[in-house]
Design an enzyme around this catalytic site. Structure first.
Site, PDB file in Angstrom:
ATOM      1  N   HIS A   1       0.827  -1.215   0.000  1.00 15.31           N
ATOM      2  CA  HIS A   1       0.000   0.000   0.000  1.00 15.31           C
ATOM      3  C   HIS A   1       0.860   1.263   0.000  1.00 15.31           C
ATOM      4  O   HIS A   1       0.677   2.158   0.828  1.00 15.31           O
ATOM      5  CB  HIS A   1      -0.957   0.055   1.195  1.00 15.31           C
TER       6      HIS A   1
ATOM      7  N   GLU B   1     -12.678   0.392  -6.016  1.00 15.01           N
ATOM      8  CA  GLU B   1     -13.455   1.608  -6.242  1.00 15.01           C
ATOM      9  C   GLU B   1     -12.765   2.615  -7.148  1.00 15.01           C
ATOM     10  O   GLU B   1     -11.550   2.638  -7.271  1.00 15.01           O
ATOM     11  CB  GLU B   1     -13.832   2.270  -4.919  1.00 15.01           C
TER      12      GLU B   1
ATOM     13  N   TYR C   1     -12.517  10.235   1.554  1.00  9.60           N
ATOM     14  CA  TYR C   1     -13.028   9.102   0.799  1.00  9.60           C
ATOM     15  C   TYR C   1     -13.304   7.863   1.653  1.00  9.60           C
ATOM     16  O   TYR C   1     -13.592   6.799   1.123  1.00  9.60           O
ATOM     17  CB  TYR C   1     -12.105   8.840  -0.402  1.00  9.60           C
TER      18      TYR C   1
END
Length: 195
Positions: free
Chosen positions: A11, A116, A126
């Site tokens: 990530h 998404e 978000y």
């Protein structure tokens, strides 16, 4: 220009790009592991889990870049990172600007169930890790969605497991694709056009 620690090996975000405003946009993941164990998604005092926006044409405050004066947290007194343009992202892998509308599109990799697509707005939250896509993640039910920017599109893990993101098509060759967001999934190899 800018360095910051990554607590885990995954990530790490995926792209830097100059926007139509001349500023540098940096996609930064939540730091890794699974489920955002250090709570970076909703923490404005870290650069992780964000889209950053900086001015590389000037240096200020001992940094090799400047903060655009209209960044949402520029000049704040709460210790929030002034570089943040938007936050609450898990792993924004690719971002791109529509050359006509100037909207910033991002594919954000999901955790367990949904991938998404977001249109990034200045100061937007978000939702990660309260939300995964349009669904509660932590807690699993009745999560607080007030003020969150939900994705413009999501797809389940049955369709793919790692959204890459893409571009809004504005070329002359395929008029049926004009204005559509062309994106892919790294795991499944599928490519779609989002209207």
């Amino acid at each position: 220009i800018l360095t910051f620690p990554q607590p885990y090996s995954n990530h790490n975000g995926g792209q830097v790009s100059f926007g139509p405003d001349g500023y540098l946009y940096i996609a930064v993941g939540d730091g890794g592991s699974g489920g955002d164990p250090q709570g970076h998604g909703q923490n404005l005092k870290t650069l992780l889990a964000t889209i950053l926006r900086i001015d590389v044409n000037k240096q200020e405050s001992g940094k090799k870049y400047g903060i655009p004066t209209d960044n949402p947290f520029a000049g704040n007194k709460s210790g929030y990172k002034e570089e943040i343009y938007a936050y609450g992202l898990r792993n924004p892998w690719r971002l791109s600007f529509d050359p006509v509308t100037k909207k910033l599109w991002t594919g954000d990799v999901g955790q367990n169930a949904y991938e998404e697509i977001d249109i990034i707005e200045k100061g937007g939250n978000y939702g990660w890790n309260s939300m995964e896509g349009k669904h509660c993640f932590e807690p699993k039910r009745n999560c607080n969605q007030q003020g969150l920017k939900l994705p413009v599109w999501e797809y389940p893990r049955s369709e793919g497991v790692s959204i890459t993101g893409g571009f809004v098509y504005r070329g002359p060759s395929l008029p049926e694709l004009k204005g559509k967001y062309i994106y892919a999934d790294y795991g499944s190899g599928k490519i779609w056009a989002l209207d």
